[in-house]
Write an enzyme that holds these catalytic residues in place. Structure first.
Site, PDB file in Angstrom:
ATOM      1  N   CYS A  12      25.599 -17.586  33.306  1.00 54.91           N
ATOM      2  CA  CYS A  12      25.223 -16.265  33.819  1.00 54.91           C
ATOM      3  C   CYS A  12      26.354 -15.255  33.651  1.00 54.91           C
ATOM      4  CB  CYS A  12      24.829 -16.411  35.291  1.00 54.91           C
ATOM      5  SG  CYS A  12      24.452 -14.850  36.070  1.00 54.91           S
ATOM      6  N   LYS A  31      24.639  -9.712  29.154  1.00 52.51           N
ATOM      7  CA  LYS A  31      23.362  -9.214  28.625  1.00 52.51           C
ATOM      8  C   LYS A  31      23.006  -7.872  29.254  1.00 52.51           C
ATOM      9  CE  LYS A  31      19.852  -9.978  30.749  1.00 52.51           C
ATOM     10  NZ  LYS A  31      18.916 -11.048  30.898  1.00 52.51           N
ATOM     11  N   TYR A  63      12.029 -14.282  27.064  1.00 54.89           N
ATOM     12  CA  TYR A  63      12.653 -13.047  27.539  1.00 54.89           C
ATOM     13  C   TYR A  63      13.983 -12.772  26.851  1.00 54.89           C
ATOM     14  CZ  TYR A  63      15.889 -15.457  30.757  1.00 54.89           C
ATOM     15  OH  TYR A  63      16.893 -16.215  31.290  1.00 54.89           O
ATOM     16  N   HIS A 118       8.404  10.233  47.488  1.00 48.02           N
ATOM     17  CA  HIS A 118       8.012  11.225  46.493  1.00 48.02           C
ATOM     18  C   HIS A 118       9.177  12.107  46.082  1.00 48.02           C
ATOM     19  CE1 HIS A 118       5.140  13.619  44.312  1.00 48.02           C
ATOM     20  NE2 HIS A 118       5.669  14.706  44.841  1.00 48.02           N
ATOM     21  N   GLU A 130       6.254   5.110  43.801  1.00 48.39           N
ATOM     22  CA  GLU A 130       5.201   5.457  44.761  1.00 48.39           C
ATOM     23  C   GLU A 130       3.810   5.129  44.214  1.00 48.39           C
ATOM     24  OE1 GLU A 130       4.561   9.684  45.648  1.00 48.39           O
ATOM     25  OE2 GLU A 130       5.597  10.198  43.800  1.00 48.39           O
ATOM     26  N   GLU A 140      14.852  -9.254  25.053  1.00 44.96           N
ATOM     27  CA  GLU A 140      15.970  -8.451  25.562  1.00 44.96           C
ATOM     28  C   GLU A 140      16.980  -8.139  24.450  1.00 44.96           C
ATOM     29  OE1 GLU A 140      16.063  -9.914  30.210  1.00 44.96           O
ATOM     30  OE2 GLU A 140      17.258 -11.013  28.777  1.00 44.96           O
ATOM     31  N   CYS A 149      23.193 -13.559  32.017  1.00 47.63           N
ATOM     32  CA  CYS A 149      22.711 -12.377  32.751  1.00 47.63           C
ATOM     33  C   CYS A 149      23.666 -11.198  32.697  1.00 47.63           C
ATOM     34  CB  CYS A 149      22.499 -12.707  34.228  1.00 47.63           C
ATOM     35  SG  CYS A 149      22.151 -14.420  34.611  1.00 47.63           S
TER      36      CYS A 149
END
Ligand SMILES: Cc1cc2nc3c(=O)[nH]c(=O)nc-3n(C[C@H](O)[C@H](O)[C@H](O)COP(=O)(O)OP(=O)(O)OC[C@H]3O[C@@H](n4cnc5c(N)ncnc54)[C@H](O)[C@@H]3O)c2cc1C
Length: 453
Positions: free
Chosen positions: A42, A50, A177, A437, A442, A181, A47
């Site tokens: 990682c 990356k 993935y 908002h 939202e 990526e 992770c």
């Protein structure tokens, strides 16, 4: 029988470090051996670097979009790969130091070298043998490249983080993935990028609408997508570039061919046979629901057991082993349901819970809510990227079974929704939640009309 340690951890990656630190914190005498890099995959080749590369690649879009907001640049923006790599290396070195301190400050003995199991209670490191009441295997995984002729000319994610220069033309092979990526990173940084996958569509297991939406967005961003395609051989040409011959006879040229076609458990010279530790049918270490292997004194966690190969899962499993052994009153089994995940493609995917396909397969009567829109930030720019948000709701109980998103910051948004889903939120609770908002997020609480039921 007295042992040198209560717990001997092999591998100082995500899971191993977590287990070692917590076990030591609970009063156990702990050693951890690491052969390569503190923090494991990682921190060093997963992770973290990356995500830093993804941030780097996104600036290309930011510069373009800034023009719509009145920004002008006197000079053309120029990208320097070696600066990105050098700064990434510096950051990783900093993190390696943090990991070292975390372990040492919690009283863990840190050993540099390769750990090899000698018997059910001993591990050998650099010719020295250490005994322990329990051994924890947390050795992670390793990239796997199919051994077609010329495979040694290709690279994996391990090497991609240290390329000397940004290739002009990149062929990324794979449908998971990591492939998506890295293809986004290379494409964003300006390399001519082709993503090649042998199946009909990448990201198997993700919601169909998400996969198709991302496919359209990646194609819009200039990435070449080749599905139902596979490389059968790779050749080096006289100018140093690479030639990939596909199953259907077509030939593609590239300066770099990157394989992200899966990861195998890291079991090299681990000595499992010396202690009778068994593997499962897929070649990962077989463990019971408490991470105990077929040898009662030996546990295994993380990628090497091949359950859910994500850092937060390895952390949770590491913690579970430490608590089980040294703080049993706080031990709870890891709950593998509703694990949120992100794919840091450009745009990002964020997802938690069941896909529409899974919900139907599991026999749910469902209502599906979907919204596709151009995010506000892009309305004053030339960028035509669209966001997708989707809710899968159990029509019987009104419970939200799954949330899926493709769009900016999808990973950040999905974390909060995962808490709601874990708590059993219904669609009515989503509807009654006041939106923030103006945000993209939202939209998740304002979808009122199902697209299908
Ligand atoms: C390119 C890439 C991107 C990723 N991105 C993400 C992401 O965005 N989010 C996410 O959650 N997960 C991501 N992952 C997955 C994540 O990195 C892993 O799930 C996680 O690191 C697994 O932790 P682990 O403790 O099982 O093993 P690892 O972190 O792999 O650690 C294992 C350690 O054991 C050491 N070791 C192995 N054998 C021995 C031995 N015999 N003796 C001593 N030491 C040994 C290794 O050197 C390594 O340091 C990514 C992975 C890759 C490859």
């Amino acid at each position: 029988m007295t042992y040198d340690y209560d717990l001997f951890v092999i591998g100082a990656g995500s899971g191993g470090v977590r287990a070692a630190r917590f076990a030591a914190g609970y009063g156990a005498r702990v050693a951890v051996v690491e052969s390569r890099y503190l923090g494991g995959t990682c921190v060093n080749v997963g992770c973290v670097p990356k995500k830093l590369f993804v941030y780097g690649a996104h600036y290309a879009e930011d510069f373009q979009q800034a023009k719509g907001y009145g920004w002008e640049f006197d000079a053309q923006a120029r990208f320097d790969w070696s600066t990105l790599v050098a700064n990434k290396d510096k950051e990783i070195e900093r993190l390696n130091g943090i990991y070292r301190n975390l372990l040492l400050n919690s009283g863990v003995t840190l050993l540099d070298g390769h750990g090899r199991i000698v018997d059910a209670n001993s591990v050998e490191v650099e010719g020295k043998r250490y005994t322990a009441r329990h051994i924890l295997i947390a050795t992670g995984g390793w990239p796997q490249i199919p051994q077609i002729p010329g495979y040694e000319l290709a690279i994996s994610s391990n090497e991609a983080f240290y390329l000397k220069e940004l290739p002009k033309r990149v062929l990324v092979v794979g449908g998971g993935y990591i492939a998506v990526e890295f293809a986004s990173v290379f494409n964003g940084l300006g390399a001519l990028t082709t993503l090649l996958y042998r199946g009909d569509l990448f990201l198997r297991g993700f919601d169909g609408a998400v996969r198709n939406h991302l496919k359209d967005e990646l194609a819009k961003s200039g990435m070449q997508l080749q599905f139902n395609a596979d490389i059968v051989r790779i050749d080096k040409q006289v100018d140093g570039s690479l030639q990939a011959t596909l199953k259907d006879g077509r030939v593609l040229e590239a300066d770099c061919i990157f394989y992200a076609t899966g990861r195998r458990p890291m079991l090299d010279n681990l000595g499992l046979e010396n202690a009778g530790v068994e593997l499962d049918g897929r070649g990962f270490i077989k463990v019971d629901e408490h991470y105990r292997s077929s040898t009662p004194s030996i546990f295994a966690i993380g990628d090497v057991i091949g359950r859910v190969q994500l850092t937060p899962v390895a952390l949770a499993e590491g913690m579970a082993v430490a608590r089980q052994l040294y703080k049993p009153d706080e031990y709870r089994k890891v709950d593998y349901s509703m694990i949120p995940t992100a794919v840091f493609s450009l745009p990002n995917i964020g997802t938690v819970g069941l896909t529409e396909e899974q919900a139907r397969e599991q026999g749910y009567e469902i209502s599906v809510f979907e919204s596709r829109f151009r995010p506000m930030k892009l309305t004053m720019t030339d960028c035509q990227e669209r966001t997708l948000m989707k809710l899968v709701v159990d029509a019987g109980t009104d419970r939200v079974l799954g949330c899926h998103m493709v769009g900016p910051e999808a990973g950040e948004i999905i974390q909060g929704l995962a808490v709601a889903l874990k708590a059993g939120a219904t669609k009515q609770i989503f509807d009654e939640t006041i939106g923030v908002h103006p945000t993209a997020a939202e939209e998740f609480v304002t979808m009122r009309t199902p697209v299908s039921a």
